[in-house]
Design a protein around this motif. Structure first.
Motif, short mmCIF file in Angstrom:
data_model
loop_
_atom_site.label_atom_id
_atom_site.label_comp_id
_atom_site.label_asym_id
_atom_site.label_seq_id
_atom_site.Cartn_x
_atom_site.Cartn_y
_atom_site.Cartn_z
N ALA A 237 8.09 -44.49 -40.50
CA ALA A 237 8.48 -45.27 -39.19
C ALA A 237 7.87 -46.37 -39.24
CB ALA A 237 8.29 -44.19 -38.10
N PRO A 238 8.61 -47.62 -38.75
CA PRO A 238 8.12 -48.70 -38.60
C PRO A 238 7.10 -48.82 -37.64
CG PRO A 238 10.55 -48.93 -38.22
CD PRO A 238 9.97 -47.45 -38.47
N LYS A 239 6.00 -49.87 -37.63
CA LYS A 239 5.10 -50.05 -36.61
C LYS A 239 5.84 -51.08 -35.81
CE LYS A 239 1.38 -49.29 -39.97
NZ LYS A 239 0.38 -49.98 -40.81
N ASN B 97 8.04 -56.75 -29.33
CA ASN B 97 9.47 -56.77 -29.85
C ASN B 97 9.64 -56.71 -31.41
OD1 ASN B 97 10.44 -56.14 -27.41
ND2 ASN B 97 10.82 -58.28 -27.01
N GLU B 98 8.49 -56.76 -31.90
CA GLU B 98 8.56 -56.99 -33.39
C GLU B 98 8.31 -55.58 -33.95
OE1 GLU B 98 6.21 -58.90 -37.34
OE2 GLU B 98 5.34 -59.19 -35.38
N PHE B 99 8.99 -55.14 -34.94
CA PHE B 99 9.00 -53.75 -35.91
C PHE B 99 8.99 -54.20 -37.22
CE2 PHE B 99 11.22 -52.82 -31.72
CZ PHE B 99 10.70 -51.56 -31.66
N ALA C 91 19.02 -50.52 -35.84
CA ALA C 91 18.36 -50.01 -34.62
C ALA C 91 19.44 -49.65 -33.73
CB ALA C 91 17.63 -51.36 -33.90
N ASN C 92 19.08 -48.76 -32.86
CA ASN C 92 19.70 -48.03 -31.80
C ASN C 92 19.02 -47.80 -30.67
OD1 ASN C 92 18.40 -45.97 -32.75
ND2 ASN C 92 19.90 -44.42 -32.61
N ASP C 93 19.45 -48.01 -29.47
CA ASP C 93 18.77 -47.74 -28.09
C ASP C 93 18.90 -46.31 -27.78
OD1 ASP C 93 21.09 -47.63 -26.91
OD2 ASP C 93 21.25 -49.73 -26.20
N THR C 94 18.33 -45.82 -26.52
CA THR C 94 18.22 -44.75 -26.13
C THR C 94 19.54 -44.22 -25.62
OG1 THR C 94 17.45 -45.43 -23.90
CG2 THR C 94 15.72 -44.81 -25.43
N SER C 95 20.56 -44.94 -25.58
CA SER C 95 21.90 -44.70 -25.04
C SER C 95 22.75 -44.48 -26.18
CB SER C 95 22.46 -45.83 -24.15
OG SER C 95 21.57 -46.03 -22.91
N ALA C 96 22.43 -44.19 -27.34
CA ALA C 96 22.88 -44.25 -28.69
C ALA C 96 23.83 -45.48 -29.06
CB ALA C 96 23.67 -43.21 -28.58
N ASN C 97 23.55 -46.64 -28.53
CA ASN C 97 24.11 -48.07 -28.72
C ASN C 97 23.39 -48.61 -30.23
OD1 ASN C 97 25.81 -48.18 -26.55
ND2 ASN C 97 24.11 -48.46 -25.44
#
Length: 195
Positions: free
Chosen positions: A1-3, A7-9, A28-34
């Protein structure tokens, strides 16, 4: 998993273990599955890949002539070396410098692990023979040439002629009763394996 740092991964543990173009795509996706539109990482310039190249030369070690000076004329010797590379060996060549002829190259077509060798070299001239190993890899990197050593650590092998000439057919071209002060012809056949 990235560090993550704000806002930087990022991932700082990627090992570029293979030559060629490497492309890194962020998803990337958010917690709403977008799902975000995937983005390809750019190098320090404007390229969307990193080109990994092999710049490491092959290594030649343990170059040997499997005899010790002085060997007899006509002997067949094995010449071998250990040749390694971080990617792939393309070829191994042995430059042969005989004592009384122009240098020539032979390949080391036989391989046993990292040992490359030729066991068909006929030492057909007296004097010092020198064998130099050359190699390159599939990325066109050249090894530093290495001169093979004989069993006594000489950078050559000395070839000697220890066969005596043969004298045969000795003749006097006259009968057994010859006049005083007569000139006679004496001849013989003399052969030798060198000269």
């Amino acid at each position: 998993a990235p560090k993550q740092s704000g806002n930087e991964f990022f991932n700082d543990t990627v090992v570029l273990y293979q030559t060629g173009q490497w492309i890194f795509t962020f998803h990337a996706n958010d917690t709403s599955a977008n799902n975000a539109t995937p983005a390809i990482a750019q190098d320090g310039g404007s390229l969307s890949f990193i080109e990994v190249r092999d710049t490491t030369n092959p290594s030649i070690t343990n170059a040997r002539i499997n005899e010790s000076s002085n060997v007899v004329l006509g002997r067949i010797v094995k010449v071998n070396a250990t040749v390694t590379d971080n990617v792939n060996i393309s070829n191994v060549t042995i430059q042969v410098d005989p004592p009384n002829a122009n240098p020539f190259n032979i390949t080391a077509p036989k391989q046993l692990g990292n040992e490359f060798y030729n066991d068909t070299v006929v030492l057909n001239q007296t004097g010092q023979w020198i064998f130099t190993f050359h190699s390159n890899d599939t990325s066109a990197n050249n090894a530093t040439p290495v001169i093979a050593q004989d069993g006594a650590s000489n950078s050559y092998i000395n070839v000697i002629d220890n066969t005596s000439p043969t004298v045969s057919n000795v003749r006097i071209n006259a009968s057994s009763n010859v006049a005083l002060n007569r000139i006679v012809k004496i001849n013989a056949t003399v052969t030798d394996d060198v000269a």
